[in-house]
Scaffold this active site. Structure first.
Site, PDB file in Angstrom:
ATOM      1  N   ASP A 153       0.860  -1.188   0.000  1.00  0.00           N
ATOM      2  CA  ASP A 153       0.000   0.000   0.000  1.00  0.00           C
ATOM      3  C   ASP A 153       0.897   1.239   0.000  1.00  0.00           C
ATOM      4  O   ASP A 153       1.800   1.361   0.834  1.00  0.00           O
ATOM      5  CB  ASP A 153      -0.893  -0.016   1.246  1.00  0.00           C
ATOM      6  CG  ASP A 153      -1.946   1.070   1.196  1.00  0.00           C
ATOM      7  OD1 ASP A 153      -3.102   0.755   0.861  1.00  0.00           O
ATOM      8  OD2 ASP A 153      -1.603   2.236   1.489  1.00  0.00           O
ATOM      9  N   ASN A 184      -2.364  12.718  -4.015  1.00  0.00           N
ATOM     10  CA  ASN A 184      -3.404  13.188  -4.942  1.00  0.00           C
ATOM     11  C   ASN A 184      -3.816  14.624  -4.632  1.00  0.00           C
ATOM     12  O   ASN A 184      -3.993  15.438  -5.548  1.00  0.00           O
ATOM     13  CB  ASN A 184      -4.630  12.267  -4.866  1.00  0.00           C
ATOM     14  CG  ASN A 184      -4.500  11.068  -5.791  1.00  0.00           C
ATOM     15  OD1 ASN A 184      -3.773  11.120  -6.780  1.00  0.00           O
ATOM     16  ND2 ASN A 184      -5.176   9.982  -5.463  1.00  0.00           N
ATOM     17  N   HIS A 190      -4.370  14.289  -9.411  1.00  0.00           N
ATOM     18  CA  HIS A 190      -4.601  12.873  -9.707  1.00  0.00           C
ATOM     19  C   HIS A 190      -3.687  12.354 -10.807  1.00  0.00           C
ATOM     20  O   HIS A 190      -3.326  11.181 -10.821  1.00  0.00           O
ATOM     21  CB  HIS A 190      -6.069  12.655 -10.074  1.00  0.00           C
ATOM     22  CG  HIS A 190      -6.984  12.764  -8.898  1.00  0.00           C
ATOM     23  ND1 HIS A 190      -7.175  11.732  -8.028  1.00  0.00           N
ATOM     24  CD2 HIS A 190      -7.723  13.803  -8.422  1.00  0.00           C
ATOM     25  CE1 HIS A 190      -8.007  12.102  -7.066  1.00  0.00           C
ATOM     26  NE2 HIS A 190      -8.351  13.374  -7.284  1.00  0.00           N
ATOM     27  N   ASP A 231      -1.529   9.110 -10.454  1.00  0.00           N
ATOM     28  CA  ASP A 231      -1.513   7.988 -11.406  1.00  0.00           C
ATOM     29  C   ASP A 231      -0.076   7.634 -11.797  1.00  0.00           C
ATOM     30  O   ASP A 231       0.278   6.451 -11.931  1.00  0.00           O
ATOM     31  CB  ASP A 231      -2.297   8.357 -12.665  1.00  0.00           C
ATOM     32  CG  ASP A 231      -3.804   8.407 -12.406  1.00  0.00           C
ATOM     33  OD1 ASP A 231      -4.227   7.955 -11.317  1.00  0.00           O
ATOM     34  OD2 ASP A 231      -4.537   8.897 -13.287  1.00  0.00           O
ATOM     35  N   GLU A 289      -4.663   2.318  -4.287  1.00  0.00           N
ATOM     36  CA  GLU A 289      -3.203   2.335  -4.182  1.00  0.00           C
ATOM     37  C   GLU A 289      -2.699   1.040  -3.542  1.00  0.00           C
ATOM     38  O   GLU A 289      -1.641   0.997  -2.945  1.00  0.00           O
ATOM     39  CB  GLU A 289      -2.740   3.565  -3.373  1.00  0.00           C
ATOM     40  CG  GLU A 289      -3.020   3.517  -1.882  1.00  0.00           C
ATOM     41  CD  GLU A 289      -4.414   4.010  -1.500  1.00  0.00           C
ATOM     42  OE1 GLU A 289      -5.319   3.914  -2.336  1.00  0.00           O
ATOM     43  OE2 GLU A 289      -4.579   4.469  -0.366  1.00  0.00           O
TER      44      GLU A 289
END
Lengths: 120, 343
Positions: free
Chosen positions: B194, B202, B207, B211, B238
């Protein structure tokens, strides 16, 4: 279906660029030998030495090959005559006829007569 | 793995290929004539003088279309059709019977044997080529369907953003990996990963940058795992699971550490500038025959998750590894005394 008037087409000289000319020439050459082969089989059939039932299958095989090639090379009359001979020979083979089948003899005559003009 | 094979299929089928036709006839002149006719019409035609030779040639170089004579010595056209239909080939072979037979009953025999069409030898060249053209059209449609089917299959098990596998793949193939480990009594490990404080990434960088961090994680993790053996699946925003077949807990802990360090080593270049990120990892493994036999996929995943939560609880940017039988203690007691803390 192409014209049944196949002899003039087959006899006519091919154009200089015809890619099939060589094959067509080879086909004509083989027709001559096929005719010789059929005449030989006819002579055997009408002679007393060989029982007819042993010749019908040989005739059928030759006729079948001729019919197929004639179809491809668009010699429709030859194809029709060869197909008729093949059918007659097949029937005689199945019936194990021990005498000369008139239909086979007629088929042989028709086909060899048809081929005669090109064989000189 | 099926997905890898599918990708190969897609790559192969996507190549533009000429339409190959195999002409099967024992008559040399007919065969030569048809091969020439088809080549002149833009096909790549070859000849075989018997059914046996045709099967041999098709085994070496598959053809989209087979044009075969009906009556041949040894193996006739219908027998060749039947033999072709029994073969397990990657592509469909369209078969046209070439015959002087025109009786409906005979034609039905040919179609029943597996032929797709028939054409009389007396038919003009135009008709023959038209029928072969139908075959080309059908094989092209079949080809495109196969390509799209393989691509859809690939997409259905792939995470579009990162290129890693998705949850569906994990839930389908992890049980298979576990079954294989049970059968051969070989260890298997998983890493539950994680990215730390991903929401903050973010929020702060956008975002798009988030990504790109996810993509970087997958790329860097793949550099720490074995190609074609280990695999990565994205299971949530994530969250990722890395599956390590044939790997003990000790081996998996080393991989986890390598993954953690590789990710944290340098900031991820993103459209919003370099973004530093770390990750927490939970490691679990099945090693003994008792563990392999007695612990389910769900339990294995839960054990790895417990270790992951423990890594988070202890400050993130670390890996924790435990065998499932011990990981259960984390959930029941909150104790971390029995765990093996890697860092």
């Amino acid at each position: 279906m192409k014209s049944t008037n196949s002899w003039p087409r087959m006899s006519a000289p091919a154009g200089p660029d015809d890619p099939f000319e060589e094959l067509r020439t080879a086909y004509f050459t083989r027709l001559r030998s096929d005719r010789v082969r059929l005449l030989g089989l006819r002579a055997e059939l009408c002679g007393a030495d060989t029982e007819p039932k042993f010749l019908y299958e040989a005739i059928r095989v030759v006729a079948h090959g001729m019919a197929g090639a004639a179809g491809i090379f668009e010699a429709t009359e030859v194809m029709n005559a060869a197909s008729a001979l093949e059918s007659a020979a097949r029937i005689s083979t199945r019936s194990c006829a021990d005498s000369v089948d008139p239909a086979v003899r007629a088929g042989l005559d028709a086909l060899t007569d048809l081929l005669q003009p090109m064989c000189g | 793995m099926t997905d890898i094979a599918d990708t190969v299929v897609v790559q192969q089928l996507a190549l533009p290929t000429p339409c190959n036709v195999l002409v099967v006839d024992d008559d040399d002149l007919i065969r030569a004539h048809l091969v020439m006719l088809l080549n002149l019409a833009g096909y790549v035609a070859h000849g075989a003088n018997s059914g046996a030779q045709a099967l041999l040639m098709l085994g070496i170089r598959p053809c989209q279309i087979v044009l075969t004579d009906w009556e041949m010595p040894d193996m006739d056209g219908p027998s060749l059709c039947r033999a072709l239909r029994l073969r397990d080939t990657e592509r469909y072979t369209y078969v046209v019977l070439l015959t002087v037979r025109s009786k409906a009953s005979e034609i039905l025999v040919g179609l029943d044997a597996g032929a797709d069409d028939y054409v009389l030898k007396a038919a003009p060249s135009e008709e023959l080529l038209a029928r072969i053209g139908v075959g080309r059209r059908i094989t092209r449609i079949e080809h495109s369907l196969r390509v799209s089917s393989a691509e859809n299959r690939r997409l259905s098990i792939t995470d579009a953003l990162t290129g890693a596998h998705n949850r569906r793949f994990l839930m389908r193939y992890l049980p298979r990996e576990l079954a294989r480990s049970r059968r051969y009594r070989h260890p298997i490990s998983i890493l539950s990963c994680d990215i730390d404080e991903f929401k903050r990434i973010n929020d702060c960088f956008g975002h798009e940058a988030g990504d790109q961090v996810l993509q970087a994680f997958v790329a860097r993790s793949m550099g720490c795992t074995r190609e074609s053996i280990d695999w990565i699946a994205r299971t949530g925003g994530e969250e990722f699971v890395i599956v390590l077949p044939e790997t003990t807990l000790v081996g998996a802990s080393k991989v986890a550490e390598n993954v953690r360090l590789a990710f944290a080593a340098c900031a991820v270049p993103t459209s919003s500038g370099p973004v530093g990120a770390t990750m927490s990892i939970g490691v679990s493994a099945l090693e003994t025959p008792e563990e392999l036999a007695g612990i389910s996929v769900a339990e294995l995943l839960r054990a790895a998750d417990r270790c992951l939560y423990d890594s988070k609880a202890r400050g993130r940017d670390r890996a924790t590894c435990l065998a499932p039988r011990h990981a259960a203690l984390l959930a029941s007691t909150g104790s971390i005394g029995s765990k093996h803390e890697i860092n």
